[in-house]
Scaffold this motif. Structure first.
Motif, PDB file in Angstrom:
ATOM      1  N   GLY A 104       0.837  -1.015  -0.040  1.00  0.00           N
ATOM      2  CA  GLY A 104       0.108   0.128  -0.189  1.00  0.00           C
ATOM      3  C   GLY A 104       0.924   1.311   0.208  1.00  0.00           C
ATOM      4  N   ASP A 105       1.866   0.900   0.539  1.00  0.00           N
ATOM      5  CA  ASP A 105       2.833   2.412   0.939  1.00  0.00           C
ATOM      6  C   ASP A 105       3.508   2.584  -0.713  1.00  0.00           C
ATOM      7  OD1 ASP A 105       2.489   2.890   3.406  1.00  0.00           O
ATOM      8  OD2 ASP A 105       4.084   1.174   3.893  1.00  0.00           O
ATOM      9  N   ARG A 106       3.832   1.701  -1.491  1.00  0.00           N
ATOM     10  CA  ARG A 106       4.324   1.572  -2.908  1.00  0.00           C
ATOM     11  C   ARG A 106       3.101   2.278  -3.660  1.00  0.00           C
ATOM     12  NH1 ARG A 106       9.983   1.312  -3.123  1.00  0.00           N
ATOM     13  NH2 ARG A 106      10.736   0.088  -1.268  1.00  0.00           N
ATOM     14  N   LEU A 107       1.948   1.956  -3.470  1.00  0.00           N
ATOM     15  CA  LEU A 107       0.900   2.399  -4.028  1.00  0.00           C
ATOM     16  C   LEU A 107       0.810   3.871  -4.170  1.00  0.00           C
ATOM     17  CD1 LEU A 107      -1.590   2.169  -6.234  1.00  0.00           C
ATOM     18  CD2 LEU A 107      -3.001   1.476  -4.041  1.00  0.00           C
ATOM     19  N   ARG A 108       0.961   4.187  -2.943  1.00  0.00           N
ATOM     20  CA  ARG A 108       0.930   5.718  -2.471  1.00  0.00           C
ATOM     21  C   ARG A 108       2.106   6.224  -2.972  1.00  0.00           C
ATOM     22  NH1 ARG A 108       2.176   6.103   2.977  1.00  0.00           N
ATOM     23  NH2 ARG A 108       2.024   8.398   2.550  1.00  0.00           N
ATOM     24  N   MET A 109       3.075   5.843  -3.309  1.00  0.00           N
ATOM     25  CA  MET A 109       4.316   6.459  -4.065  1.00  0.00           C
ATOM     26  C   MET A 109       4.026   6.411  -5.619  1.00  0.00           C
ATOM     27  SD  MET A 109       7.809   4.640  -2.372  1.00  0.00           S
ATOM     28  CE  MET A 109       8.044   4.306  -0.619  1.00  0.00           C
ATOM     29  N   ASN A 110       3.354   5.497  -5.873  1.00  0.00           N
ATOM     30  CA  ASN A 110       3.077   5.565  -7.479  1.00  0.00           C
ATOM     31  C   ASN A 110       2.217   6.437  -7.865  1.00  0.00           C
ATOM     32  OD1 ASN A 110       2.508   2.888  -9.620  1.00  0.00           O
ATOM     33  ND2 ASN A 110       2.419   4.891 -10.237  1.00  0.00           N
ATOM     34  N   ILE A 111       1.242   6.785  -6.760  1.00  0.00           N
ATOM     35  CA  ILE A 111      -0.158   7.992  -6.999  1.00  0.00           C
ATOM     36  C   ILE A 111       0.937   9.231  -7.037  1.00  0.00           C
ATOM     37  CG2 ILE A 111      -1.722   8.969  -6.101  1.00  0.00           C
ATOM     38  CD1 ILE A 111      -2.729   6.044  -5.463  1.00  0.00           C
ATOM     39  N   ARG A 137      -7.397  16.001  -8.803  1.00  0.00           N
ATOM     40  CA  ARG A 137      -8.524  14.983  -8.370  1.00  0.00           C
ATOM     41  C   ARG A 137      -8.387  14.318  -7.025  1.00  0.00           C
ATOM     42  NH1 ARG A 137      -8.151   9.057 -11.670  1.00  0.00           N
ATOM     43  NH2 ARG A 137      -9.714   8.077 -10.241  1.00  0.00           N
ATOM     44  N   LEU A 138      -7.052  14.645  -6.434  1.00  0.00           N
ATOM     45  CA  LEU A 138      -7.013  14.456  -4.995  1.00  0.00           C
ATOM     46  C   LEU A 138      -6.937  15.579  -4.085  1.00  0.00           C
ATOM     47  CD1 LEU A 138      -4.081  11.777  -5.489  1.00  0.00           C
ATOM     48  CD2 LEU A 138      -6.379  11.349  -5.279  1.00  0.00           C
ATOM     49  N   ARG A 139      -7.411  16.612  -4.705  1.00  0.00           N
ATOM     50  CA  ARG A 139      -7.731  17.972  -3.807  1.00  0.00           C
ATOM     51  C   ARG A 139      -6.307  18.522  -3.187  1.00  0.00           C
ATOM     52  NH1 ARG A 139     -12.904  15.898  -0.251  1.00  0.00           N
ATOM     53  NH2 ARG A 139     -13.998  15.637  -1.815  1.00  0.00           N
ATOM     54  N   LEU A 140      -5.273  18.270  -4.097  1.00  0.00           N
ATOM     55  CA  LEU A 140      -3.937  18.643  -3.855  1.00  0.00           C
ATOM     56  C   LEU A 140      -3.450  19.866  -4.970  1.00  0.00           C
ATOM     57  CD1 LEU A 140      -2.056  15.409  -3.298  1.00  0.00           C
ATOM     58  CD2 LEU A 140      -2.922  16.801  -1.614  1.00  0.00           C
ATOM     59  N   GLY A 141      -2.442  20.733  -4.544  1.00  0.00           N
ATOM     60  CA  GLY A 141      -2.002  21.725  -5.378  1.00  0.00           C
ATOM     61  C   GLY A 141      -0.874  21.423  -6.230  1.00  0.00           C
ATOM     62  N   LYS A 151       3.212  12.804   1.489  1.00  0.00           N
ATOM     63  CA  LYS A 151       2.929  13.327   2.833  1.00  0.00           C
ATOM     64  C   LYS A 151       1.315  13.581   3.026  1.00  0.00           C
ATOM     65  CE  LYS A 151       7.439  15.439   3.978  1.00  0.00           C
ATOM     66  NZ  LYS A 151       7.815  16.727   4.204  1.00  0.00           N
ATOM     67  N   ASP A 152       0.923  13.879   1.802  1.00  0.00           N
ATOM     68  CA  ASP A 152      -0.816  14.107   1.953  1.00  0.00           C
ATOM     69  C   ASP A 152      -1.602  13.231   1.228  1.00  0.00           C
ATOM     70  OD1 ASP A 152       0.074  16.445   3.208  1.00  0.00           O
ATOM     71  OD2 ASP A 152       0.420  17.508   1.409  1.00  0.00           O
ATOM     72  N   ILE A 153      -0.941  12.096   0.710  1.00  0.00           N
ATOM     73  CA  ILE A 153      -1.865  10.966   0.017  1.00  0.00           C
ATOM     74  C   ILE A 153      -1.781  10.004   1.091  1.00  0.00           C
ATOM     75  CG2 ILE A 153      -1.850   9.351  -1.671  1.00  0.00           C
ATOM     76  CD1 ILE A 153      -0.721  11.420  -3.580  1.00  0.00           C
ATOM     77  N   SER A 154      -3.119   9.381   1.428  1.00  0.00           N
ATOM     78  CA  SER A 154      -3.499   8.321   2.108  1.00  0.00           C
ATOM     79  C   SER A 154      -4.508   7.434   1.096  1.00  0.00           C
ATOM     80  CB  SER A 154      -4.205   8.645   3.508  1.00  0.00           C
ATOM     81  OG  SER A 154      -5.334   9.494   3.384  1.00  0.00           O
ATOM     82  N   LEU A 155      -4.518   6.034   1.486  1.00  0.00           N
ATOM     83  CA  LEU A 155      -5.390   5.260   0.742  1.00  0.00           C
ATOM     84  C   LEU A 155      -6.897   5.358   1.471  1.00  0.00           C
ATOM     85  CD1 LEU A 155      -3.197   2.208   0.086  1.00  0.00           C
ATOM     86  CD2 LEU A 155      -3.583   4.102  -1.364  1.00  0.00           C
ATOM     87  N   GLY A 156      -7.741   5.920   0.781  1.00  0.00           N
ATOM     88  CA  GLY A 156      -8.933   6.072   1.414  1.00  0.00           C
ATOM     89  C   GLY A 156     -10.049   6.494   0.096  1.00  0.00           C
ATOM     90  N   PRO A 157     -11.106   7.099   0.370  1.00  0.00           N
ATOM     91  CA  PRO A 157     -12.148   7.341  -0.548  1.00  0.00           C
ATOM     92  C   PRO A 157     -11.657   7.945  -1.986  1.00  0.00           C
ATOM     93  CG  PRO A 157     -12.841   7.881   1.628  1.00  0.00           C
ATOM     94  CD  PRO A 157     -11.524   7.509   1.847  1.00  0.00           C
TER      95      PRO A 157
END
Length: 423
Positions: A104-111, A137-141, A151-157
């Motif tokens: 899951g951490d690597r998926l967050r890195m990929n995103i 799309r993830l409400r990030l700048g 740091k601002d990406i977590s696996l969720g909705p």
């Protein structure tokens, strides 16, 4: 890995795939070297297209069949971007530093890596592929790096429908089952990979107007990689304190062996004592609060170069006048006063007149100061906060003032964003 074969059901349509690569090279000519350096590997185990760190591009035949050429061109650029920006190496470093071990951490890195690429890569002749992940799309700048997005990406909705995303080990550093590995065929060596990056950076530097801001920033870093300045500063100090004369003193507590050759006289012996360090912190108005905070952190870290003996480190603040020489207790307890013009000559004078006298002087400054006309009678290390050459003179109160370069007798280390990732 497959070889070229007649087109049939389930077989990779290479004509369509390579037509898309040609279109990508026409839309982004400065990336052509990277696009054509990728070696294509047919694989039904990847969802779309994916890369490994050895510059192989794994391609799903079904994905090529259902995707228009215009969108495939965008995917080509996207996958090459992962490798050019060293997302696999940076992913490995982040995983070690932050203790990220799960899939899951690597998926967050990929995103996060996709967000770094996709915020400015499409348009101007390059179609955005369906499902491409963008920061909005993830409400990030926009305009941030992979490490910052992470740091601002977590696996969720917001990321629930991205579980399919897999750009390969070239995007996050985690090897996949389909990877051919370092010993597989048609991979690029480390030297070949560096050569590709340099050629691409060279093309962007030659025609910067064609490239988006993110690529211009990457090319600048490729030509001028940031220094690991914390390591360099520590190494410079360790070199200074270990040099001949630093910490050397004479003592009669242990007579010199040469006394035997001089009957009736007792000669002192030369002993090595722990060297003393005095740190001068530039507190003039041209130094920002962030730089002062960084200076305080470095002062605390410098004590490690003298064996962790904080009692051997003293600190003084200086703008146009020198403050008091204070012993180092803890970084947050150091008072920094100033805010006026800059003249570190006063700081050097005060440091060299302090008792006990320092063996090494470290100056943390933006360099907008006159320097001592003569070399101090001790070793000197200068930690220099960077300033854009165009604006350095304008930051002083006197608009005609042009700061001189640091003196040749000092060891100079550039302090700046180099502590951060290489894109």
């Amino acid at each position: 890995m497959t070889t070229d074969a007649p087109e049939s059901m389930g077989t990779l349509d290479r004509d369509k795939l390579f037509a898309a690569r040609l279109q990508a090279a026409r839309a982004r000519p400065y990336l052509a070297t990277a696009l054509f350096a990728l070696h294509t590997v047919e694989s039904k185990r990847v969802p779309t297209m994916a890369v490994d760190r050895h510059w192989r591009c794994y391609v799903s035949p079904a994905f090529v069949d259902r995707t228009p050429v215009e969108e495939l061109a965008g995917v080509w650029v996207h996958e090459a971007s992962h490798l050019l920006r060293d997302h696999h190496g940076r992913g490995d470093r982040v995983a070690r530093e932050r203790g990220l071990t799960g899939v899951g951490d690597r998926l967050r890195m990929n995103i996060a890596a996709d967000c770094e690429i996709n915020d400015d890569v499409y348009g101007d002749g390059l179609v955005r592929p369906e499902g491409a992940v963008e920061p909005g799309r993830l409400r990030l700048g926009e305009g941030r790096l992979m490490e910052e997005y992470l740091k601002d990406i977590s696996l969720g909705p917001l990321t629930l429908d991205l579980s399919w995303l897999d750009c390969g080990s070239g995007a996050d550093g985690l090897e996949r089952e389909w990877d051919l590995g370092a010993d597989g065929e048609d991979g690029l060596s480390e030297q070949e990979r560096d050569a590709v990056r340099f050629r691409v950076a060279e093309g962007i530097k030659a025609h910067p107007g064609r490239a988006p801001r993110g690529w211009r920033r990457w090319a600048e870093e490729a030509f001028h990689p940031p220094q690991p300045w914390r390591d360099l500063l520590g190494a410079a100090l360790r070199s200074a304190v270990s040099g001949a004369g630093s910490g050397d003193d004479y003592t009669y507590g242990r007579p010199s062996r040469r006394s035997a050759g001089v009957p009736g006289a007792v000669l002192p012996s030369l002993r090595r004592r722990p060297p003393r360090v005095c740190v001068i912190i530039d507190t003039s108005g041209s130094v920002s609060d962030g730089e002062l905070g960084s200076a305080l952190l470095e002062v605390a870290a410098l004590s490690r170069a003298v064996g962790g003996r904080r009692d051997l480190v003293t600190v003084l603040s200086c703008d146009a006048a020198a403050g008091m020489v204070r012993p180092l207790c803890r970084a947050e307890g150091i008072p920094l006063t100033g805010g006026g013009g800059t003249d570190l000559r006063a700081g050097f004078d005060r440091a060299l007149r302090s008792r006990p006298r320092p063996d090494v002087v470290v100056a943390l400054t933006d360099g907008q100061t006159p320097w001592p006309s003569a070399q101090p009678s001790c070793r000197t290390v200068i930690g220099l906060f960077p300033r854009p050459g165009v604006s350095r003179a304008r930051r002083e109160n006197n608009p005609e003032y042009v700061p001189t370069a640091p003196p040749a007798w000092a060891r100079v280390v550039e302090i700046g964003s180099g502590s951060g990732p290489v894109m």
